[in-house]
Structure formats: C-alpha cells, structure tokens
Scaffold this motif. Sequence first.
Motif, PDB file in Angstrom:
ATOM      1  N   ALA A   1      -9.665 -15.923-127.180  1.00 56.79           N
ATOM      2  CA  ALA A   1      -9.227 -14.583-127.439  1.00 56.79           C
ATOM      3  C   ALA A   1      -7.814 -14.465-126.415  1.00 56.79           C
ATOM      4  O   ALA A   1      -7.697 -15.295-125.582  1.00 56.79           O
ATOM      5  CB  ALA A   1      -9.911 -13.232-126.998  1.00 56.79           C
TER       6      ALA A   1
ATOM      7  N   ASP B   1     -10.473  -9.630-130.423  1.00 57.04           N
ATOM      8  CA  ASP B   1     -11.690 -10.122-129.986  1.00 57.04           C
ATOM      9  C   ASP B   1     -11.800 -11.577-130.259  1.00 57.04           C
ATOM     10  O   ASP B   1     -10.789 -12.090-130.825  1.00 57.04           O
ATOM     11  CB  ASP B   1     -13.057  -9.341-130.703  1.00 57.04           C
ATOM     12  CG  ASP B   1     -12.873  -7.826-130.208  1.00 57.04           C
ATOM     13  OD1 ASP B   1     -12.424  -7.464-129.029  1.00 57.04           O
ATOM     14  OD2 ASP B   1     -13.576  -7.221-131.167  1.00 57.04           O
TER      15      ASP B   1
ATOM     16  N   ARG C   1     -20.038 -14.819-126.619  1.00 52.22           N
ATOM     17  CA  ARG C   1     -19.579 -13.553-127.073  1.00 52.22           C
ATOM     18  C   ARG C   1     -19.653 -12.619-125.964  1.00 52.22           C
ATOM     19  O   ARG C   1     -18.544 -12.098-125.458  1.00 52.22           O
ATOM     20  CB  ARG C   1     -20.053 -13.077-128.252  1.00 52.22           C
ATOM     21  CG  ARG C   1     -19.092 -11.873-128.606  1.00 52.22           C
ATOM     22  CD  ARG C   1     -19.835 -11.099-130.001  1.00 52.22           C
ATOM     23  NE  ARG C   1     -21.294 -10.721-130.014  1.00 52.22           N
ATOM     24  CZ  ARG C   1     -22.059 -11.260-130.577  1.00 52.22           C
ATOM     25  NH1 ARG C   1     -22.196 -12.250-131.212  1.00 52.22           N
ATOM     26  NH2 ARG C   1     -23.449 -10.765-130.262  1.00 52.22           N
ATOM     27  N   CYS C   2     -20.509 -12.410-125.347  1.00 56.02           N
ATOM     28  CA  CYS C   2     -20.870 -11.246-124.390  1.00 56.02           C
ATOM     29  C   CYS C   2     -20.119 -11.943-123.025  1.00 56.02           C
ATOM     30  O   CYS C   2     -19.803 -11.363-122.235  1.00 56.02           O
ATOM     31  CB  CYS C   2     -22.331 -11.006-124.191  1.00 56.02           C
ATOM     32  SG  CYS C   2     -23.156 -10.269-125.672  1.00 56.02           S
TER      33      CYS C   2
ATOM     34  N   THR D   1     -16.761 -11.681-122.905  1.00 57.73           N
ATOM     35  CA  THR D   1     -16.295 -10.124-122.704  1.00 57.73           C
ATOM     36  C   THR D   1     -16.497  -9.817-121.231  1.00 57.73           C
ATOM     37  O   THR D   1     -15.493  -9.020-120.484  1.00 57.73           O
ATOM     38  CB  THR D   1     -17.330  -9.059-123.604  1.00 57.73           C
ATOM     39  OG1 THR D   1     -16.988  -9.327-124.987  1.00 57.73           O
ATOM     40  CG2 THR D   1     -17.019  -7.805-123.243  1.00 57.73           C
TER      41      THR D   1
ATOM     42  N   ARG E   1     -13.939 -11.218-118.872  1.00 65.42           N
ATOM     43  CA  ARG E   1     -12.569 -10.522-118.959  1.00 65.42           C
ATOM     44  C   ARG E   1     -12.535  -9.403-118.247  1.00 65.42           C
ATOM     45  O   ARG E   1     -11.626  -8.924-117.710  1.00 65.42           O
ATOM     46  CB  ARG E   1     -12.424 -10.245-120.609  1.00 65.42           C
ATOM     47  CG  ARG E   1     -10.788  -9.779-120.929  1.00 65.42           C
ATOM     48  CD  ARG E   1     -10.867  -9.569-122.302  1.00 65.42           C
ATOM     49  NE  ARG E   1      -9.445  -9.137-122.592  1.00 65.42           N
ATOM     50  CZ  ARG E   1      -8.866  -9.802-123.728  1.00 65.42           C
ATOM     51  NH1 ARG E   1      -9.461 -10.157-124.816  1.00 65.42           N
ATOM     52  NH2 ARG E   1      -7.769  -9.428-123.966  1.00 65.42           N
TER      53      ARG E   1
END
Length: 280
Positions: free
Chosen positions: A159, A167, A179-180, A183, A186
């Motif tokens: 990303a 995303d 993915r989580c 996130t 970040r």
Amino acid sequence: MIVAANRDEFYSRTTESMRWWPEVPGLLAGRDQGAKNKAADDPPGTWLGLTREGKGRNRFATVTNVRDPKGERGDARSRGALLMDFLRGVSERHPSGDFPGPEKYVLDVAAAPDDYNGYNLVVSDLESLWWHSNRSAAPPRELLPGFHGLSNGTFVSSAGLSPGSPDLTAPQPIWPKVRCGVTELRSVVESDPGAVDRYFAVLADRAKAADEELPNTGVPHLLERRLSSRFIADGVHGTRASTVLLVREDGSFVMAERSFGRFGRRRGAVSFDGTLDLPA
C-alpha cells in the motif's frame, strides 16, 4: 525503515537470541543453529539481521519460507544462507569485497531458483528495498516507500505511504493476518512511530482467520486454521521470536526481540540501539 516480524518455527530447532556476532563483525541477528545443508565452515544461519559496516555497507535482510509441503526437498541449500551471503557481503558468486547491492543480489539469486526450497527474500542497503520469491512468476521487485506485508505465500502485499492511498494490493487474495497486520502497523506509524511496544502488540495478535478466508497451502484444514493467526501458540510449532527494527533518518536505530517457547510462553527479551552511518 520500520520492520515488525514474527519468526515461526519448530520449537525443537536450536536457536539463540539476537546478539552481535563475534565471527561476523557488525552483524546483529538471531542465530539459527538447526539449519541443514550448509558448508562446514559457514557460521550459523539467521532469519533476520542487520549489518553495520559504515557508509554504503549497511545491510538488512529477512526471509520466510513459502508453504509447500509437497515441494520441499531435503537436499536444498538452507534458506538462511540467502541472508548470510548478503549480510556478510560474501558469496560463491562474489567472494571478493566487490559485493552487489540489493537489486543485483536478488537478480543473481533469481537466476538459480532451484538452489533453495520456496522462499520470500527481502534485502536492503537502507537506500533501496528489494523482494524476490523463487516460487513466484513475478520477477524481483523493488518495494517503494509505503507499507508492505508478507507471510508464507508467493507474493508481497503493498500500500502507498500517504494516508489517502488505496488499500493493500496483491496479485492473489491477501491473507487475513497480513491484511489486518499491515492496517494495524500503519495505524502505529501514523500515530506514534517510535512506540516499540505497540509494534510488538501488532505482532502478538492470536486471532485466527474465518474458515472462508483461509488460504489453501497444502496442509490439513485444522493446521491451516492454527497457522492463520499472526502469533502462533502451539505445542510443536509456533512463533519463536518477534522482532522490531526502527531505523531513523538520522541513522539512529533500535532493534528489539522477544522470544517465546511452547504455547507462546515468554522466554526472554533483548534490545540493542546504536547509529548507522547513512549516505547523505
């Protein structure tokens, strides 16, 4: 550069915690004593390390396996050698001091994909960052400034750096823990980038993926579910070490490791800091 990484391995594999290596000056890394198929005079292997040797000679590297139980070969060279060659600045192809940078190095190893079992390799000289998997149809790729996540698939998920960037994108469905995890990573970077404990909290998540989101990597369904958490706490195989590395623009760095035993029991913690001589 900010790195947050878990090392998952069998608990029976002999491992020593992160330290400065006396036989490899400037190398800070954990020591994997259980690697097979390495030369008798080679030092132990590692899974993640940082070398401090002065301007233009700083190096970072890490590796994961690609989960493919049917494709594992007993005669393949240890994946840790990929890191040690780069971190030491010595290999069969480049025995002299004229050692290639990250781009040339991954192109070199990509030319011999069958030397090793499946891997994701990430290497950097702290100016550029490169990824390669010998089980991917994609060529070696430079990872541009942004957020990147990988696990045991054959791809890296990326990303952009700006808060409004899209995303994560990837050539295949992104594993839920990646993915989580990216996130949450970040979120820490954007709110408190120097908070080492918060990066460890990201790595400590034991939530398992829903069955419909599990990847199919060739292992039984129940094992696939156990392996789907970011932190794996089991009795035979699990998260052995969590590592956080922060390298700041002024060259100062901190590298911390927490180690674990069976069922996720905490075994120890070490932390090192210092300064790297970065190019202007």
